[in-house]
Enzyme design. Structure first.
Site, PDB file in Angstrom:
ATOM      1  N   CYS A 149      18.825  25.957  17.081  1.00 40.30           N
ATOM      2  CA  CYS A 149      20.038  27.176  17.434  1.00 40.30           C
ATOM      3  C   CYS A 149      20.919  26.638  17.834  1.00 40.30           C
ATOM      4  CB  CYS A 149      19.229  28.059  18.377  1.00 40.30           C
ATOM      5  SG  CYS A 149      17.786  28.985  18.162  1.00 40.30           S
ATOM      6  N   HIS A 199       0.646  -1.265   0.030  1.00 37.83           N
ATOM      7  CA  HIS A 199       0.017   0.034  -0.022  1.00 37.83           C
ATOM      8  C   HIS A 199       0.917   1.240  -0.035  1.00 37.83           C
ATOM      9  CE1 HIS A 199      -2.815  -2.960   1.902  1.00 37.83           C
ATOM     10  NE2 HIS A 199      -3.661  -2.297   1.103  1.00 37.83           N
TER      11      HIS A 199
END
Length: 85
Positions: free
Chosen positions: A77, A2
């Protein structure tokens, strides 16, 4: 197989892919996050818009960030990412 067993759209042009769907031409315009064959079952997950529901037992990495959060520091960051060309 699938389609949703081999690929899941995560939003922002990103796809989880595994097996025969890796580098498939139909997905050329997406950023593909490749899941190794031994973890292929994890690709069949659901993006809720607030997070991803994934089968238990597959690696998800967490980092303690409470001290950095106090100064508005985030994972992006505090990291450097490199892209191989």
């Amino acid at each position: 197989m699938h389609l949703k067993t081999g690929t899941t759209y995560l939003g922002d042009g990103k796809l989880l892919v595994t097996g025969e769907f890796v580098n498939h031409p139909a997905f050329a315009n997406f950023t593909q996050l490749v899941v190794p064959a031994e973890e292929a079952y994890a690709v069949n997950c659901i993006n809720t818009g607030n997070g991803v529901i994934m089968p238990a037992g597959f690696p998800v990495f967490e980092a303690a960030m409470s001290e950095f959060e106090k100064i508005d520091g985030g994972l992006t960051c505090l990291s450097l990412r490199f892209t191989a060309h």
